[in-house]
Scaffold this motif. Structure first.
Motif, short mmCIF file in Angstrom:
data_model
loop_
_atom_site.label_atom_id
_atom_site.label_comp_id
_atom_site.label_asym_id
_atom_site.label_seq_id
_atom_site.Cartn_x
_atom_site.Cartn_y
_atom_site.Cartn_z
N THR A 129 35.63 34.52 37.86
CA THR A 129 36.13 35.80 38.35
C THR A 129 35.03 36.86 38.31
O THR A 129 34.95 37.73 39.17
N CYS A 154 44.32 31.25 48.95
CA CYS A 154 43.04 31.21 48.21
C CYS A 154 43.23 31.69 46.77
O CYS A 154 44.16 32.43 46.46
N PHE A 155 42.34 31.22 45.93
CA PHE A 155 42.32 31.69 44.54
C PHE A 155 40.89 32.06 44.19
O PHE A 155 39.99 31.23 44.29
N HIS A 156 40.70 33.33 43.81
CA HIS A 156 39.35 33.77 43.46
C HIS A 156 39.28 34.36 42.06
O HIS A 156 38.23 34.85 41.67
N ARG A 158 41.47 36.39 38.47
CA ARG A 158 42.61 37.18 38.01
C ARG A 158 42.25 38.58 37.53
O ARG A 158 43.12 39.30 37.04
N SER A 162 39.02 40.55 41.95
CA SER A 162 39.20 39.18 42.48
C SER A 162 40.67 38.91 42.78
O SER A 162 41.01 38.21 43.73
N LEU A 163 41.56 39.51 41.96
CA LEU A 163 43.00 39.33 42.19
C LEU A 163 43.42 39.93 43.54
O LEU A 163 44.36 39.45 44.17
N THR A 166 42.77 37.05 45.76
CA THR A 166 43.64 35.90 45.48
C THR A 166 44.99 36.07 46.18
O THR A 166 45.62 37.11 46.06
N SER A 168 47.57 33.31 46.15
CA SER A 168 48.03 31.96 45.86
C SER A 168 49.51 31.96 45.47
O SER A 168 50.34 31.42 46.18
N GLN A 172 51.02 35.69 40.05
CA GLN A 172 49.67 36.10 39.62
C GLN A 172 49.41 37.58 39.89
O GLN A 172 48.51 38.17 39.32
N GLN A 234 40.16 24.70 49.45
CA GLN A 234 40.98 25.51 48.54
C GLN A 234 41.33 24.68 47.32
O GLN A 234 41.84 23.56 47.45
N GLU A 236 42.89 25.79 43.78
CA GLU A 236 44.22 26.11 43.24
C GLU A 236 45.29 26.04 44.35
O GLU A 236 46.45 25.77 44.10
#
Ligand SMILES: Cc1ncc(COP(=O)(O)O)c(C=O)c1O
Length: 449
Positions: A129, A154-156, A158, A162-163, A166, A168, A172, A234, A236
């Protein structure tokens, strides 16, 4: 019950979790943040190679590798020796204030993996992150623009920047309030579920059209966009590979408009797909590449690698206390030696071996909708009905849980997929063992339909 023929195969001696594992789980529940979501009651005591042992003496074949982190296996003797040596010499000095040779040593090795058409510079951090945060800042700084484009699924990470990228699972983001402004999400190519019937080779042309004809014309002009950030597969989100055509088209668009192409290789990089970076399969040249996870076999370190022409920020613009920590660098250098010295080739070879055996699962098992991935990044999508492709999270969870009970560690991914990302050291015998366990558990889950 699995019969261990050698110590490199798993052995389960009791119903799980065993008594000592149960104690750890209760202890953890007392003190640890409940925000962590453990998939099943696995308690690790020690690890060696591709095996993890729990406190009750059960051993597991690790096809999760700490979320694709333990690239050289658990406690590889060369990584352990490098950590020991460095820990006795210098543990920390803060590269943000003082020089030490370890930082440029690792940076030079990472630069050597990048396309030779450009000069590159490296920023060393601590986690995936943090690499994403740094890349967002660098892209904004370099372009003096603020808009960002990311992808659904996508997950980048938390942390709040970055959240914002994200997209996903809504848990989250829920209750964390307003995130970064100027972020737009667009669909990610998903060949298995492509409404237009595209294949893995050509999936995504409609998304490119959406970006150019809708987003750029109706939301923000391309000259306002700092970066497009993409995972080549991808992680997650379900181990979904983008088509190579799609990645090349993103590069074309970024080149055309002076947008930074940020490729997030946190999960896919460091040899896991059979090449150092998953984007290498597409032959593209990103502006910024992010790495973490597999880079140091479990020691916390990350990096973002940017074209030298892009990484032109002033002293004080960005820094970190621990990034480039000498002990983590030592682990990373030992890891890169092993990856480049044979493990990347092994990932390709054993990956092809496994895909050769599991590629026909959708024909053999009616709850397997799709098998996909590259190298040792293998995704299996579980469905209730192959015709309607109805997602089945419950069945997926059953397969993951029952594989654990038989001694195989895997992870869930996306809404209804299973990810297998073993250490890059596994051999065909271990691959066969994992395949057998998966086939048994899939067949068992299928009977409950
Ligand atoms: C593609 C990708 N980017 C970023 C991250 C965030 O990494 P970290 O958990 O080290 O912050 C992850 C973690 O799973 C990831 O898979």
């Amino acid at each position: 019950m699995i019969t261990a023929t050698e110590s490199k195969l798993p052995q389960i001696k009791m119903a799980l979790p065993g008594p000592k594992a149960k104690q750890v789980i209760e202890y953890d529940a007392k003190y640890i943040s409940p925000s962590l979501c453990r998939s099943y009651p696995m308690v690790a005591e020690r690890g060696s190679g591709a095996l993890v042992e729990d406190p009750d003496g059960n051993t597991f074949l690790d096809f999760a590798a700490g979320i694709a982190v333990c690239s050289t296996g658990h406690c590889h003797p060369k990584v352990v020796a490098a950590i020991h040596r460095q820990a006795a010499e210098l543990i920390h000095i803060a590269g943000t204030d003082f020089y030490h040779r370890h930082m440029p040593e690792l940076a030079e090795r990472l630069v050597a993996t990048m396309p030779k058409s450009h000069h590159w510079k490296v920023f060393l951090g601590n986690s995936g992150t943090e690499a994403v945060e740094g890349a967002i800042k660098l892209a904004r700084y370099a372009t003096r623009r603020d808009k960002l484009i990311a992808f659904y699924g996508c997950f980048h990470g938390r942390t709040l920047g970055s959240l914002s990228l994200t997209a996903s699972k809504n848990t989250q983001r829920k209750y964390f309030g307003t995130l970064l402004g100027g972020v737009e999400h667009i669909p990610y190519p998903y060949a298995y579920r492509c409404a237009l019937g595209h294949t893995q080779e050509n999936c995504g042309s409609e998304i490119i059209e959406l970006l150019e004809q809708q987003v750029f014309k109706r939301l923000f002009a391309p000259e306002e966009v700092a970066a497009i950030i993409v995972e080549p597969i991808q992680g997650e989100g379900g181990f979904i590979p983008a088509s190579l055509m799609f990645l090349r088209e993103l590069q074309r668009i970024c080149n055309q408009h002076g947008i930074m192409l940020i490729v997030d290789e946190v999960q896919t990089g460091i040899g896991r797909t059979g090449k150092m970076w998953a984007y290498d399969h597409a032959g593209i040249t990103p502006d910024i590449v992010l790495t973490a996870k597999g880079i140091a076999s479990g020691m916390p370190i990350s990096a973002f690698i940017a074209k030298e022409s892009v990484m032109q920020w002033k002293a004080g613009s960005h820094g970190t206390t621990y990034g480039g920590n000498p002990v983590c660098v030592a682990a990373a250098l030992a890891t890169l030696d092993l990856i480049e010295g044979g493990l990347m080739a092994n990932a390709k070879k054993v990956g092809e071996y496994i895909f050769g055996k599991i590629g026909d699962w959708p024909k053999r098992f009616k709850i397997v909708g799709d098998v996909r991935g590259k190298g040792l990044m293998m995704g299996v999508e579980i469905v209730r009905d192959q015709r309607t492709k109805e997602k089945d999270k419950e069945l997926r969870d059953k397969v993951v849980m029952n594989a654990f009970r038989r001694g195989l560690l895997t992870l869930d991914s996306g809404e209804n997929s299973i990810r297998m990302s073993p250490p890059l050291i596994i051999d065909e015998e271990q691959a066969d063992c994992a395949i057998r366990i998966m086939e048994e558990t899939i067949a068992e889950a299928e009977k409950t339909l």
